[in-house]
Scaffold this active site. Sequence first.
Site, short mmCIF file in Angstrom:
data_model
loop_
_atom_site.label_atom_id
_atom_site.label_comp_id
_atom_site.label_asym_id
_atom_site.label_seq_id
_atom_site.Cartn_x
_atom_site.Cartn_y
_atom_site.Cartn_z
NE ARG A 42 -1.80 1.58 3.67
CZ ARG A 42 -1.25 2.77 3.92
NH1 ARG A 42 -1.45 3.78 3.13
NH2 ARG A 42 -0.47 2.94 4.98
CB ALA A 70 -0.14 14.96 -13.33
CD GLN A 120 4.46 30.74 -14.16
OE1 GLN A 120 3.65 31.10 -13.30
NE2 GLN A 120 4.32 31.06 -15.44
CG LEU A 146 21.33 32.06 3.41
CD1 LEU A 146 19.82 32.26 3.45
CD2 LEU A 146 22.03 33.34 3.01
CD GLU A 172 -0.29 26.68 -7.79
OE1 GLU A 172 -1.09 26.28 -8.67
OE2 GLU A 172 -0.38 27.81 -7.29
CE LYS A 208 -11.48 26.37 -12.40
NZ LYS A 208 -11.23 26.52 -13.84
#
Length: 122
Positions: free
Chosen positions: A10, A24, A34, A49, A70, A95
Amino acid sequence: MKNESTGLTRIAKAAGFSLKGLSAAWKHEAAFRQEVIGVLPFIILTFFLDVTSIERILLVGVLGLVIIVELLNSAVECAIDRIGHEFHVLSGRAKDIGSAAVLLTIILAVFTWVSVFWPRWF
């Protein structure tokens, strides 16, 4: 009959589905590409840093959160587009809300980076 969807099988299948989803998103979602290209240099930069481990975790984590949100936004958009491309006020609202979530996450990322480096800059 033994259930084939348990344990390591699984987990392996779930990992495969996750990789398929990432592939995808990269192939079909310009915003995802982007954002990945935008955050990747900053993630790499954090390892050069002079920051504490906790600060590095925050800096990388908030950028990872942008990508995660996103992905979720893209999933919502795909599901809505599957239902139909004709305009519907609720589809547009869903949306827009997903887009707002991405925007707020980007603002959080900028706030986090500025908060970590503000004392060092001024």
